[in-house]
Write an enzyme that holds these catalytic residues in place. Structure first.
Site, short mmCIF file in Angstrom:
data_model
loop_
_atom_site.label_atom_id
_atom_site.label_comp_id
_atom_site.label_asym_id
_atom_site.label_seq_id
_atom_site.Cartn_x
_atom_site.Cartn_y
_atom_site.Cartn_z
N ALA A 149 2.53 -8.71 13.09
CA ALA A 149 1.87 -10.14 14.06
C ALA A 149 2.13 -11.30 13.91
O ALA A 149 2.72 -11.74 12.60
CB ALA A 149 0.45 -9.70 14.39
N TYR A 153 -8.14 -12.06 12.61
CA TYR A 153 -7.56 -10.22 13.39
C TYR A 153 -6.56 -10.50 14.05
O TYR A 153 -5.52 -10.00 14.38
CB TYR A 153 -8.04 -9.45 12.45
CG TYR A 153 -7.14 -8.40 11.32
CD1 TYR A 153 -6.73 -8.46 10.73
CD2 TYR A 153 -7.39 -7.14 11.88
CE1 TYR A 153 -5.69 -7.51 10.08
CE2 TYR A 153 -7.13 -5.81 12.10
CZ TYR A 153 -5.71 -5.81 10.92
OH TYR A 153 -5.00 -4.64 10.53
N ILE A 201 0.98 -1.46 0.09
CA ILE A 201 -0.20 0.19 0.20
C ILE A 201 1.09 0.78 0.00
O ILE A 201 0.93 2.18 -0.55
CB ILE A 201 -0.60 0.01 1.48
CG1 ILE A 201 -1.87 -1.49 0.87
CG2 ILE A 201 -1.64 1.34 1.65
CD1 ILE A 201 -2.50 -1.49 2.34
N ASN A 250 14.30 -0.07 11.22
CA ASN A 250 13.21 -0.60 11.99
C ASN A 250 12.49 -0.62 13.43
O ASN A 250 13.21 0.10 14.08
CB ASN A 250 14.63 -2.20 12.56
CG ASN A 250 13.48 -3.48 13.58
OD1 ASN A 250 12.51 -2.60 13.64
ND2 ASN A 250 13.85 -4.76 12.72
N LYS A 281 -4.82 -2.19 16.29
CA LYS A 281 -5.21 -1.38 15.30
C LYS A 281 -6.62 -0.61 16.14
O LYS A 281 -6.80 1.11 15.86
CB LYS A 281 -5.71 -1.78 14.16
CG LYS A 281 -5.28 -2.39 13.04
CD LYS A 281 -3.97 -1.38 12.50
CE LYS A 281 -3.83 -2.23 10.84
NZ LYS A 281 -2.61 -1.25 10.57
N THR A 300 -1.42 -7.93 -0.74
CA THR A 300 -0.39 -7.61 -0.81
C THR A 300 0.70 -8.24 0.13
O THR A 300 -0.09 -9.80 0.41
CB THR A 300 -0.11 -6.41 -0.14
OG1 THR A 300 -0.68 -6.83 1.94
CG2 THR A 300 -0.81 -4.97 -0.18
N LEU A 343 2.28 0.79 8.32
CA LEU A 343 3.10 -0.58 8.40
C LEU A 343 2.77 -1.40 10.11
O LEU A 343 1.99 -0.75 10.50
CB LEU A 343 4.98 -0.42 8.85
CG LEU A 343 5.75 0.83 10.05
CD1 LEU A 343 5.19 0.05 11.56
CD2 LEU A 343 6.76 1.35 10.03
P1 NAD Z 1 2.77 -5.44 3.02
O1 NAD Z 1 3.59 -6.19 3.79
O2 NAD Z 1 3.53 -4.83 1.42
O3 NAD Z 1 3.34 -3.89 4.44
C1 NAD Z 1 4.04 -3.61 5.65
C2 NAD Z 1 5.72 -3.43 5.54
O4 NAD Z 1 5.47 -3.37 7.25
C3 NAD Z 1 6.36 -4.04 5.03
O5 NAD Z 1 7.17 -2.84 4.53
C4 NAD Z 1 7.11 -4.60 6.20
O6 NAD Z 1 9.13 -3.89 5.83
C5 NAD Z 1 7.09 -3.49 7.19
N1 NAD Z 1 7.26 -3.72 8.36
C6 NAD Z 1 7.05 -4.92 9.60
N2 NAD Z 1 7.91 -4.87 10.46
C7 NAD Z 1 8.56 -3.80 10.68
C8 NAD Z 1 9.41 -3.20 11.27
N3 NAD Z 1 9.26 -3.72 12.81
N4 NAD Z 1 9.44 -1.65 10.67
C9 NAD Z 1 9.85 -1.62 10.29
N5 NAD Z 1 9.05 -1.73 9.04
C10 NAD Z 1 8.32 -2.61 9.16
O7 NAD Z 1 1.59 -4.52 3.52
P2 NAD Z 1 0.55 -3.85 3.53
O8 NAD Z 1 -1.21 -4.47 3.26
O9 NAD Z 1 0.78 -3.05 1.94
O10 NAD Z 1 0.09 -3.74 5.06
C11 NAD Z 1 0.61 -1.83 5.05
C12 NAD Z 1 -0.58 -1.67 6.34
O11 NAD Z 1 -1.62 -1.39 5.45
C13 NAD Z 1 -0.21 -2.26 7.64
O12 NAD Z 1 -0.69 -1.34 8.31
C14 NAD Z 1 -1.67 -3.04 7.48
O13 NAD Z 1 -2.18 -3.24 8.69
C15 NAD Z 1 -2.66 -1.86 6.90
N6 NAD Z 1 -3.75 -2.19 5.92
C16 NAD Z 1 -3.92 -3.67 4.87
C17 NAD Z 1 -4.60 -3.85 3.97
C18 NAD Z 1 -4.84 -5.32 3.15
O14 NAD Z 1 -5.64 -5.62 2.93
N7 NAD Z 1 -3.46 -5.75 2.68
C19 NAD Z 1 -5.95 -3.47 4.60
C20 NAD Z 1 -5.96 -2.17 5.63
C21 NAD Z 1 -4.87 -1.86 6.18
O1 0WE Z 2 -3.08 -5.45 8.33
C1 0WE Z 2 -2.96 -6.68 7.96
C2 0WE Z 2 -2.06 -7.05 7.98
C3 0WE Z 2 -1.57 -7.91 9.06
C4 0WE Z 2 -0.41 -8.44 9.00
C5 0WE Z 2 -0.18 -9.58 8.32
C6 0WE Z 2 0.76 -10.80 8.59
C7 0WE Z 2 0.34 -12.10 7.71
C8 0WE Z 2 2.19 -12.30 8.20
C9 0WE Z 2 0.40 -8.15 10.39
N1 0WE Z 2 1.11 -8.84 10.75
C10 0WE Z 2 2.01 -10.55 9.67
N2 0WE Z 2 2.53 -11.66 9.99
C11 0WE Z 2 2.31 -11.80 8.85
O2 0WE Z 2 3.45 -12.85 9.98
N3 0WE Z 2 -4.59 -6.57 6.48
C12 0WE Z 2 -5.58 -5.60 7.30
C13 0WE Z 2 -4.55 -7.72 5.90
C14 0WE Z 2 -5.19 -8.92 6.72
O3 0WE Z 2 -5.22 -9.66 7.64
C15 0WE Z 2 -5.79 -10.36 8.12
C16 0WE Z 2 -7.04 -10.44 7.11
C17 0WE Z 2 -6.57 -9.36 7.05
C18 0WE Z 2 -7.60 -8.13 5.66
C19 0WE Z 2 -5.46 -11.34 9.09
C20 0WE Z 2 -6.53 -12.18 9.34
C21 0WE Z 2 -7.56 -11.95 8.92
C22 0WE Z 2 -8.06 -11.13 8.07
#
Ligand code: NAD
Ligand code: 0WE
Length: 258
Positions: free
Chosen positions: A98, A158, A20, A67, A165, A196, A95
């Site tokens: 979990a 979740y 994202i 980090n 969150k 993603t 970022l």
């Molecule tokens: P992504 O895996 O592309 O991004 C997650 C990022 O977190 C990665 O770039 C990773 O390097 C970074 N990260 C993890 N641990 C870290 C640390 N200790 N220090 C620095 N960076 C760290 O996945 P995404 O879906 O693009 O997630 C980005 C944000 O969007 C998150 O907050 C996620 O909860 C939120 N989000 C995602 C969705 C979805 O469906 N993908 C929906 C709503 C919200």
């Molecule tokens: O915020 C998120 C993703 C968060 C996430 C995902 C992972 C997968 C791999 C955080 N940490 C980890 N650690 C890993 O090892 N989302 C909103 C996407 C997401 O995650 C879910 C969802 C949705 C939507 C987890 C359970 C149920 C629905």
């Protein structure tokens, strides 16, 4: 007009071209912002190389490891912002983390270590980065973070991320209340499910996406670039009266009850 020229934007959370944060970076760049990128370093520098290659077209004037579990790396990142840019206008917090085993099964099984780690990385980091950004946002600023409906409603699996969150959304309000007098606005975008790196590692994500496609008023999920457009708006002067808000970019899914 949406115009971010002359604004310095620091973007966290790019892991690959599905992130994202990558959608946000592209739209902020398109609007004319000067881009800085942070990446999560690993031992072999694989992430550094991958992200550097990806972001080349945006000509980032800052490219730093961070980090969020390391106070030293955060300090160093903002030291570079101060040295190279002098002032910061935009901070994107995108970022979360979990343990995979804490994103499935019983929430009541969450370990102390897993709970603490999820909230340290996904929740506390916003407060920490905002505190470090505050003295550099000398001409006001905009901070945007990413959240999910699972922080407001109980969504299967979740689990601990939902608690993280909920804390993140409340952090947005407390930060907005504090930083408003410095004309720093703090908002969150609550995105619908998007495929993603993070979400693809979750079992059943495709079924969840199909469910949203059925229920959401727009009958589809959203894209990274649509989230990027909302972020560009929140970071622009068009949103000068908006702070402390959670903006849903989810095709309207959140309003539905049946
Ligand atoms: P992504 O895996 O592309 O991004 C997650 C990022 O977190 C990665 O770039 C990773 O390097 C970074 N990260 C993890 N641990 C870290 C640390 N200790 N220090 C620095 N960076 C760290 O996945 P995404 O879906 O693009 O997630 C980005 C944000 O969007 C998150 O907050 C996620 O909860 C939120 N989000 C995602 C969705 C979805 O469906 N993908 C929906 C709503 C919200
Ligand atoms: O915020 C998120 C993703 C968060 C996430 C995902 C992972 C997968 C791999 C955080 N940490 C980890 N650690 C890993 O090892 N989302 C909103 C996407 C997401 O995650 C879910 C969802 C949705 C939507 C987890 C359970 C149920 C629905």
């Amino acid at each position: 007009m949406l115009d971010l020229t002359g604004k310095n934007a620091l973007i966290t959370g790019i892991a690959n071209n599905r992130s994202i944060a990558w959608g946000i970076a592209q739209q902020l760049h398109k609007a004319g912002a000067n881009i800085g990128i942070s990446y999560l370093p690993d031992e072999r520098g694989k992430m550094e190389n991958k992200v550097a290659e990806l972001v080349k077209p945006l000509n980032p004037s800052l490219f730093v490891p961070c980090n969020v579990q390391s106070d030293e790396q955060i300090k160093q990142m903002f030291r570079e912002v101060a040295d190279k840019w002098g002032k910061l206008d935009i901070l994107i917090h995108c970022l979360a983390f979990a343990n995979k085993e804490d994103l499935t099964g019983s929430f009541s099984n969450t370990s102390r270590a897993g709970f603490n780690q999820a909230l340290e990385i996904s929740t506390y980091s916003l407060t920490q980065l905002s505190g470090a950004a505050k003295p550099l946002m000398t001409e006001g600023g905009s901070i945007v973070t990413l959240t999910y409906l699972g922080g407001v409603r109980a969504i299967p699996n979740y689990n601990v991320m939902g608690v993280a969150k909920a804390g993140l959304e409340m952090s947005v309000r407390y930060l907005a209340a504090e930083l408003g007098e410095q004309n720093i606005r703090v908002n969150a975008i609550s995105a619908g499910p998007i495929r993603t790196l993070a979400s693809s590692a979750v079992g059943g994500i495709l079924d969840m996406i199909h469910h949203v496609e059925e229920i959401a008023p727009l009958k589809r999920t959203v894209t990274q670039l649509e989230v990027g457009n909302a972020a560009a708006f929140l970071c622009s002067d068009l949103a000068s009266g908006i702070t402390g808000q959670i903006l849903y970019v989810d095709g309207g899914y959140e309003i539905m009850g049946m």
